[in-house]
Design a protein around this motif. Sequence first.
Motif, PDB file in Angstrom:
ATOM      1  N   PHE B 100       0.824  -1.214   0.000  1.00  0.00           N
ATOM      2  CA  PHE B 100       0.000   0.000   0.000  1.00  0.00           C
ATOM      3  C   PHE B 100       0.859   1.265   0.000  1.00  0.00           C
ATOM      4  N   GLY B 101       2.094   1.125   0.489  1.00  0.00           N
ATOM      5  CA  GLY B 101       3.037   2.256   0.487  1.00  0.00           C
ATOM      6  C   GLY B 101       2.495   3.417   1.290  1.00  0.00           C
ATOM      7  N   THR B 102       2.417   4.579   0.622  1.00  0.00           N
ATOM      8  CA  THR B 102       2.031   5.809   1.334  1.00  0.00           C
ATOM      9  C   THR B 102       0.582   5.765   1.822  1.00  0.00           C
ATOM     10  N   ARG B 103      -0.210   4.891   1.194  1.00  0.00           N
ATOM     11  CA  ARG B 103      -1.618   4.861   1.601  1.00  0.00           C
ATOM     12  C   ARG B 103      -1.882   3.798   2.682  1.00  0.00           C
ATOM     13  N   SER B 104      -0.819   3.329   3.320  1.00  0.00           N
ATOM     14  CA  SER B 104      -0.973   2.248   4.289  1.00  0.00           C
ATOM     15  C   SER B 104      -1.777   2.677   5.516  1.00  0.00           C
ATOM     16  N   TYR B 105      -1.992   3.988   5.625  1.00  0.00           N
ATOM     17  CA  TYR B 105      -2.804   4.475   6.757  1.00  0.00           C
ATOM     18  C   TYR B 105      -4.207   3.874   6.727  1.00  0.00           C
ATOM     19  N   ILE B 106      -4.661   3.507   5.541  1.00  0.00           N
ATOM     20  CA  ILE B 106      -5.984   2.864   5.417  1.00  0.00           C
ATOM     21  C   ILE B 106      -6.069   1.669   6.364  1.00  0.00           C
ATOM     22  N   LEU B 107      -4.942   0.922   6.434  1.00  0.00           N
ATOM     23  CA  LEU B 107      -4.938  -0.289   7.249  1.00  0.00           C
ATOM     24  C   LEU B 107      -5.001   0.013   8.753  1.00  0.00           C
ATOM     25  N   ASP B 108      -4.596   1.234   9.121  1.00  0.00           N
ATOM     26  CA  ASP B 108      -4.595   1.595  10.539  1.00  0.00           C
ATOM     27  C   ASP B 108      -6.001   1.559  11.130  1.00  0.00           C
ATOM     28  N   ALA B 109      -6.988   1.703  10.227  1.00  0.00           N
ATOM     29  CA  ALA B 109      -8.372   1.726  10.683  1.00  0.00           C
ATOM     30  C   ALA B 109      -8.822   0.360  11.209  1.00  0.00           C
ATOM     31  N   LEU B 110      -8.065  -0.670  10.897  1.00  0.00           N
ATOM     32  CA  LEU B 110      -8.464  -2.023  11.305  1.00  0.00           C
ATOM     33  C   LEU B 110      -8.192  -2.239  12.797  1.00  0.00           C
ATOM     34  N   ASP B 111      -9.173  -2.852  13.445  1.00  0.00           N
ATOM     35  CA  ASP B 111      -8.982  -3.156  14.869  1.00  0.00           C
ATOM     36  C   ASP B 111      -8.242  -4.480  15.024  1.00  0.00           C
ATOM     37  N   VAL B 112      -8.692  -5.428  14.216  1.00  0.00           N
ATOM     38  CA  VAL B 112      -8.027  -6.742  14.288  1.00  0.00           C
ATOM     39  C   VAL B 112      -7.408  -7.047  12.914  1.00  0.00           C
ATOM     40  N   ASN B 113      -6.422  -7.906  12.958  1.00  0.00           N
ATOM     41  CA  ASN B 113      -5.792  -8.311  11.693  1.00  0.00           C
ATOM     42  C   ASN B 113      -6.711  -9.316  11.000  1.00  0.00           C
ATOM     43  N   PRO B 114      -7.275  -8.983   9.821  1.00  0.00           N
ATOM     44  CA  PRO B 114      -8.221  -9.900   9.162  1.00  0.00           C
ATOM     45  C   PRO B 114      -7.503 -10.968   8.314  1.00  0.00           C
ATOM     46  N   LEU B 115      -6.227 -10.866   8.193  1.00  0.00           N
ATOM     47  CA  LEU B 115      -5.525 -11.765   7.264  1.00  0.00           C
ATOM     48  C   LEU B 115      -5.251 -13.122   7.911  1.00  0.00           C
ATOM     49  N   PRO B 116      -5.405 -14.197   7.113  1.00  0.00           N
ATOM     50  CA  PRO B 116      -5.124 -15.522   7.657  1.00  0.00           C
ATOM     51  C   PRO B 116      -3.629 -15.845   7.545  1.00  0.00           C
ATOM     52  N   ALA B 117      -3.202 -16.803   8.316  1.00  0.00           N
ATOM     53  CA  ALA B 117      -1.835 -17.316   8.118  1.00  0.00           C
ATOM     54  C   ALA B 117      -1.847 -18.139   6.826  1.00  0.00           C
ATOM     55  N   SER B 118      -0.680 -18.252   6.186  1.00  0.00           N
ATOM     56  CA  SER B 118      -0.648 -19.055   4.951  1.00  0.00           C
ATOM     57  C   SER B 118       0.706 -19.746   4.815  1.00  0.00           C
ATOM     58  N   ILE B 119       0.766 -20.755   3.952  1.00  0.00           N
ATOM     59  CA  ILE B 119       2.080 -21.298   3.568  1.00  0.00           C
ATOM     60  C   ILE B 119       2.222 -21.126   2.051  1.00  0.00           C
ATOM     61  N   GLU B 120       3.424 -20.742   1.647  1.00  0.00           N
ATOM     62  CA  GLU B 120       3.687 -20.560   0.213  1.00  0.00           C
ATOM     63  C   GLU B 120       4.597 -21.693  -0.255  1.00  0.00           C
ATOM     64  N   VAL B 121       4.113 -22.446  -1.220  1.00  0.00           N
ATOM     65  CA  VAL B 121       4.814 -23.662  -1.675  1.00  0.00           C
ATOM     66  C   VAL B 121       5.374 -23.425  -3.090  1.00  0.00           C
ATOM     67  N   THR B 122       6.684 -23.616  -3.223  1.00  0.00           N
ATOM     68  CA  THR B 122       7.306 -23.516  -4.547  1.00  0.00           C
ATOM     69  C   THR B 122       7.670 -24.924  -5.014  1.00  0.00           C
ATOM     70  N   LEU B 123       7.376 -25.202  -6.293  1.00  0.00           N
ATOM     71  CA  LEU B 123       7.727 -26.527  -6.830  1.00  0.00           C
ATOM     72  C   LEU B 123       9.120 -26.482  -7.451  1.00  0.00           C
ATOM     73  N   LYS B 124       9.737 -27.671  -7.569  1.00  0.00           N
ATOM     74  CA  LYS B 124      11.030 -27.752  -8.268  1.00  0.00           C
ATOM     75  C   LYS B 124      10.812 -27.290  -9.713  1.00  0.00           C
ATOM     76  N   PRO B 125      11.800 -26.597 -10.293  1.00  0.00           N
ATOM     77  CA  PRO B 125      11.593 -25.957 -11.615  1.00  0.00           C
ATOM     78  C   PRO B 125      11.031 -26.907 -12.669  1.00  0.00           C
ATOM     79  N   GLN B 126      11.551 -28.142 -12.703  1.00  0.00           N
ATOM     80  CA  GLN B 126      11.118 -29.039 -13.790  1.00  0.00           C
ATOM     81  C   GLN B 126       9.657 -29.462 -13.643  1.00  0.00           C
ATOM     82  N   TYR B 127       9.065 -29.203 -12.450  1.00  0.00           N
ATOM     83  CA  TYR B 127       7.671 -29.614 -12.246  1.00  0.00           C
ATOM     84  C   TYR B 127       6.701 -28.447 -12.291  1.00  0.00           C
TER      85      TYR B 127
END
Lengths: 227, 286
Positions: B100-127
């Motif tokens: 969001f950069g300079t407009r990140s103040y928008i996020l300040d309005a949030l009381d709780v963090n709405p984002l879920p935890a996640s895992i990011e999976v990368t495959l081997k290049p040939q696959y």
Amino acid sequence: MLVEFENVSKIYEHGIIALDSINLVIDKGEFVFIHGPSGAGKTTLLKLIYMDEFPTSGEVRVGEYSSGKMSRKDIAMLRRKVGVVFQDFRLISDLTALENVAIALRAAGKKPEEIRKRANIVLHSVGLSTKRHQLPPKLSGGEQQRTAIARAIALRPALLLADEPTGNLDPDTALGIFDLLIDINRSGTTVVVATHDLRHAERLRKRMIRLEEGKLVTDGGMIGVSP
Amino acid sequence: MYHLKQALSGIRRAGFMSVACIIIMTFSLLILGIFLMATANLREILRYAHEKVEIVAFLHDDVTKEAADSLILEVEKIPYVESIRYVSPSSALDRLRAEFGTRSYILDALDVNPLPASIEVTLKPQYRLKARIVGVAERIQQFPQVEDISYGRGWISRLERLVRAVAIADLAVGLVVGIAALVTVSYTVRLTLYARREVIRILKLVGATDGFIMSPFLIEGAIHGLISIAASLLILYLGYRVIYVKIPQAVFVPSQLIAFYIVFAVGVAMLGSWISLRSFLREKVQ
């Protein structure tokens, strides 16, 4: 090289009968004249020997080759053993006399050194040593025909065919050409000459085959010898 | 040597026709070259896209860090997987803030963090192929900790389809260009053949084989092909340099494809010569 015609007929397109049931044997080392008026089938007979044409019926055998089973490769190999000379010389005008002779050797896959040596020897044997670097248009008719003969015998063929070889030459020059053909024959080459002009043939007293309208009318009579 | 000399004199004889033939061939080949280069670049984009492809598995809100760790251990057992990264809700929020950069103040309005935890999976290049990605994504989806899964399914298959379509277009253009080159070369060589007709007859008369007679003409065709391919490669390369200034990621035709391109040009040119020769060789000596 033995030449045999067994019941050979040649009919061109439009039904023109060039040769009609020809039976003929030419032995190794012979000198034969094929004689007759124009259109009698002389040229066709020679073409059948160097296999530029094939019989409509019957069989032509030249040495180990038979008209019935000739591949393109066989035709090329046959022509290395059969030299051919024409009335119009058939020289390549932008190549020198020496190069014209060399082309036959080159086409047969000879090595450059051998080509150079053999081409010079052959040109010398027809009396053209001094003119070897001349282009054909700079040579006289007789000299051009000698060059053509040199090319035809460069590969030491067993058989030399000549179709009206003196047709474009004056009588004296023609005499020289026939002498050359006789010399070639003496060295063991079979020579077959098609001609409609009997003046020279008479002098040479060789076997004479007469064709008329595609038919063999006489064979063996020596010109100038009373029956 | 003899054959090469004859071939060069044939080209000289054909003169204007030779030049015209080379120009036509050059431009036909250039069109093919442009298509080949377009294909190479699309493939490059696809490769880059595949490289960037990862599977993101969003976890249920009630999944503890321990449960997330056990999920990671399980996913690591999938053979095509190269690496797994855990993204906690707070680091996800940090990322969002950064985006969001300079407009990140928008996020300040949030009381709780709405984002879920996640895992990011990368495959081997040939696959990193669409089918493989979908397979792995579906397996990860099976785990109870996972709420939702995301990967660039739509645009990857669109890109793969596009590359396939362009490869087919390459073949079609290759065919048309091949025929055009075949016709021009065979006409040009035919001209030389007419001029050399008498020589061919004489060669046949003295017992030259077809191969011996054909060689100079095949070489002549090959020279036409070589000059044309060199010219079209040069033009193509200059064009590439112009594009490269604007788009530095652009790639030139890869070397194996260049090899094929050269063989194609020379092959077609020789075939063109051969087509003309065949009829001449069947002619009689007299």
